[in-house]
Design an enzyme around this catalytic site. Structure first.
Site, PDB file in Angstrom:
ATOM      1  N   HIS A 159       0.819  -1.224   0.000  1.00 17.10           N
ATOM      2  CA  HIS A 159       0.000   0.000   0.000  1.00 17.10           C
ATOM      3  C   HIS A 159       0.851   1.272   0.000  1.00 17.10           C
ATOM      4  O   HIS A 159       0.324   2.364  -0.194  1.00 17.10           O
ATOM      5  CB  HIS A 159      -0.939   0.024   1.206  1.00 17.10           C
ATOM      6  CG  HIS A 159      -1.980  -1.043   1.183  1.00 17.10           C
ATOM      7  ND1 HIS A 159      -2.852  -1.213   0.124  1.00 17.10           N
ATOM      8  CD2 HIS A 159      -2.285  -2.031   2.074  1.00 17.10           C
ATOM      9  CE1 HIS A 159      -3.654  -2.248   0.375  1.00 17.10           C
ATOM     10  NE2 HIS A 159      -3.329  -2.758   1.549  1.00 17.10           N
ATOM     11  N   ASP A 205      -2.401 -10.416  -2.541  1.00 16.22           N
ATOM     12  CA  ASP A 205      -3.020  -9.975  -1.283  1.00 16.22           C
ATOM     13  C   ASP A 205      -4.506  -9.690  -1.552  1.00 16.22           C
ATOM     14  O   ASP A 205      -4.899  -9.357  -2.673  1.00 16.22           O
ATOM     15  CB  ASP A 205      -2.308  -8.707  -0.785  1.00 16.22           C
ATOM     16  CG  ASP A 205      -2.747  -8.276   0.600  1.00 16.22           C
ATOM     17  OD1 ASP A 205      -2.054  -8.621   1.579  1.00 16.22           O
ATOM     18  OD2 ASP A 205      -3.785  -7.564   0.714  1.00 16.22           O
ATOM     19  N   HIS A 207      -6.166  -7.165  -0.713  1.00 12.99           N
ATOM     20  CA  HIS A 207      -6.384  -5.747  -1.012  1.00 12.99           C
ATOM     21  C   HIS A 207      -5.601  -5.316  -2.244  1.00 12.99           C
ATOM     22  O   HIS A 207      -4.497  -5.809  -2.488  1.00 12.99           O
ATOM     23  CB  HIS A 207      -5.930  -4.885   0.183  1.00 12.99           C
ATOM     24  CG  HIS A 207      -6.595  -5.226   1.473  1.00 12.99           C
ATOM     25  ND1 HIS A 207      -6.002  -6.038   2.426  1.00 12.99           N
ATOM     26  CD2 HIS A 207      -7.808  -4.871   1.967  1.00 12.99           C
ATOM     27  CE1 HIS A 207      -6.828  -6.163   3.468  1.00 12.99           C
ATOM     28  NE2 HIS A 207      -7.924  -5.473   3.208  1.00 12.99           N
ATOM     29  N   ASP A 294      -4.712 -12.779   3.299  1.00  7.54           N
ATOM     30  CA  ASP A 294      -6.003 -12.285   3.792  1.00  7.54           C
ATOM     31  C   ASP A 294      -7.148 -12.664   2.857  1.00  7.54           C
ATOM     32  O   ASP A 294      -8.295 -12.276   3.087  1.00  7.54           O
ATOM     33  CB  ASP A 294      -5.973 -10.766   4.065  1.00  7.54           C
ATOM     34  CG  ASP A 294      -5.050  -9.990   3.162  1.00  7.54           C
ATOM     35  OD1 ASP A 294      -4.590 -10.542   2.139  1.00  7.54           O
ATOM     36  OD2 ASP A 294      -4.789  -8.804   3.462  1.00  7.54           O
TER      37      ASP A 294
HETATM   38  C1  SP5 Z   1      -1.085  -5.186   3.950  1.00 10.34           C
HETATM   39  C2  SP5 Z   1      -2.557  -5.195   4.182  1.00 10.34           C
HETATM   40  O1  SP5 Z   1      -3.192  -6.239   4.041  1.00 10.34           O
HETATM   41  N1  SP5 Z   1      -3.135  -4.052   4.596  1.00 10.34           N
HETATM   42  C3  SP5 Z   1      -4.538  -3.985   4.796  1.00 10.34           C
HETATM   43  C4  SP5 Z   1      -4.994  -2.694   5.377  1.00 10.34           C
HETATM   44  C5  SP5 Z   1      -6.493  -2.697   5.495  1.00 10.34           C
HETATM   45  N2  SP5 Z   1      -6.976  -1.623   6.301  1.00 10.34           N
HETATM   46  C6  SP5 Z   1      -8.404  -1.383   6.223  1.00 10.34           C
HETATM   47  C7  SP5 Z   1      -9.207  -2.606   6.472  1.00 10.34           C
HETATM   48  C8  SP5 Z   1     -10.701  -2.403   6.329  1.00 10.34           C
HETATM   49  C9  SP5 Z   1     -11.411  -3.578   6.922  1.00 10.34           C
HETATM   50  N3  SP5 Z   1     -12.810  -3.535   6.751  1.00 10.34           N
HETATM   51  C10 SP5 Z   1     -13.532  -4.748   7.140  1.00 10.34           C
HETATM   52  C11 SP5 Z   1     -13.662  -4.888   8.635  1.00 10.34           C
HETATM   53  C12 SP5 Z   1     -14.561  -6.036   8.982  1.00 10.34           C
HETATM   54  N4  SP5 Z   1     -14.764  -6.130  10.408  1.00 10.34           N
HETATM   55 ZN    ZN Z   2      -4.229  -7.091   2.521  1.00 11.68          ZN
END
Ligand code: SP5
Ligand code: ZN
Length: 351
Positions: A159, A205, A207, A294
């Site tokens: 990111h 990943d 994301h 993830d």
């Molecule tokens: C490296 C990496 O995997 N970074 C991920 C950062 C994500 N941050 C925001 C996550 C938003 C999660 N939303 C869902 C929550 C459900 N309880």
């Molecule tokens: Zn991630």
């Protein structure tokens, strides 16, 4: 297979992040790297070695000097200005039209971050620098003739963009390694082929790897492919759409493959096969994998449904490209299964 690991990751251990209106205990914890390390040792995957020190040059080849300087000094400046000792988390982030400049530490924190999920503590710069060295050591081993290396990076990197942190990421380890490999000499197998690239970077990943995309968006020597949750429903929301294809000479050297919610092994592997077909066409000399876990069924941050066996299938398909491969650790927050899932991916390369 060599694993590269540095205990300096422990230096980065913020206690909480600010997510969706809640102050939450961090998902991205030191224990993640320790669990992976123990699983690798238990499985007998191969030697675990420390990183070499590469200094700032390969980091500065990807990140802006002002950002690197910011990261090195952010915490002390934040605390001196009255910021919480728990860590740097911005409260004011500049958006459209807010182009004024303030040297205040609270302003810097917003300028160099795109979210509130990358707290900076006293040891963050040390840990992030070591994490970049872990990836670079892996890249150097590929240059020396290794066929596959695992970089147990923490904090993760995909990111982080040219001049911003976010999403638990500070230095973009995979991008730093990919840039190092792209500059290491070897051209693509057929450099007169208009669709060839020296490096392919595949991000699996959950994301979107928005930082990696931004770093290489106008380049045609690194082909960036990311498979991730459709940004219409999940973080990072503002990037990762299929119509982001690169620009200038980088047009068609960026490929986003968004995945629907609930995808199982079969659905995911079909999309992976699309990615690998495109990568094969580019005939890369090197392959870098941004390996997040993830996508696992039950990950607290994701909604995909991959099994442990899926990571072995993913590894086997990647190994079939027969391209020297650097596997760089990114996310994965279902900690009870994280070590097993990493070993599942790595073991596919050992057979
Ligand atoms: C490296 C990496 O995997 N970074 C991920 C950062 C994500 N941050 C925001 C996550 C938003 C999660 N939303 C869902 C929550 C459900 N309880
Ligand atoms: Zn991630």
């Amino acid at each position: 297979m060599h694993t590269i690991y540095s205990p300096l990751h422990h230096q980065h251990a913020p206690t909480h992040e600010f997510l969706e209106g809640r102050l939450l205990p961090c998902y991205e914890l030191p224990s993640r790297a320790e669990l992976i390390l123990h699983a690798i040792n238990d499985a007998g995957i191969g030697p675990v070695i420390p990183p070499r020190t590469f200094g700032l040059d390969p980091i500065l080849a990807v990140h802006r000097p002002a950002y690197v300087h910011y990261l090195a000094h952010a915490y002390e400046r934040w605390v001196a200005a009255g910021g919480a000792p728990e860590g740097v988390i911005p409260s004011t982030l500049p958006i459209r039209g807010m182009s004024g400049f303030s040297p205040h530490p609270f302003a810097e924190a917003g300028y160099y971050s795109f979210d509130t999920c990358a707290p900076i503590v006293a040891g963050t710069y040390t840990a992030a620098s070591a994490s970049a060295d872990v990836a670079l050591t892996g890249a150097a081993l590929l240059c020396a003739g290794e066929t596959v290396v695992y970089a147990l990076c923490r904090p993760p990197g995909h990111h982080a963009g040219p001049d911003y942190c976010g999403g638990y990421c500070f230095f973009n380890n995979a991008a730093i390694a990919a840039n190092y490999l792209a500059r290491s000499g070897g051209n693509a197998a057929t450099s007169n082929d208009p669709q060839s690239a020296t490096v392919a970077l595949l991000d699996i990943d959950y994301h979107h790897g928005n930082g990696t995309q931004a770093i290489f968006y106008e380049r045609n020597d690194v082909f960036v492919v990311s498979i991730h949750a459709d940004p219409q429903r999940d973080y990072p929301f503002f990037t990762g759409f299929a119509n982001e294809r690169g620009s200038g000479r980088g047009l068609d050297y960026n490929l986003n493959l968004p995945v629907a919610a609930g995808a199982n092994d079969t659905a995911y592997l079909a999309i992976l096969d699309q990615a690998l077909t495109q990568i094969r066409a580019h005939q890369p000399r090197w392959l870098v994998i941004s390996a997040g876990f993830d996508t696992f069924d039950g990950d607290p941050l994701g909604d995909l449904r991959l099994s442990t066996a899926a990571y072995c299938a993913i590894g086997a398909r990647i190994a079939a490209l027969e391209t020297p491969t650097l596997i760089v650790q990114e996310g994965g927050y279902a900690v009870a299964a994280l070590g097993t899932n990493v070993v599942s991916l790595l073991q596919a390369f050992s057979t």
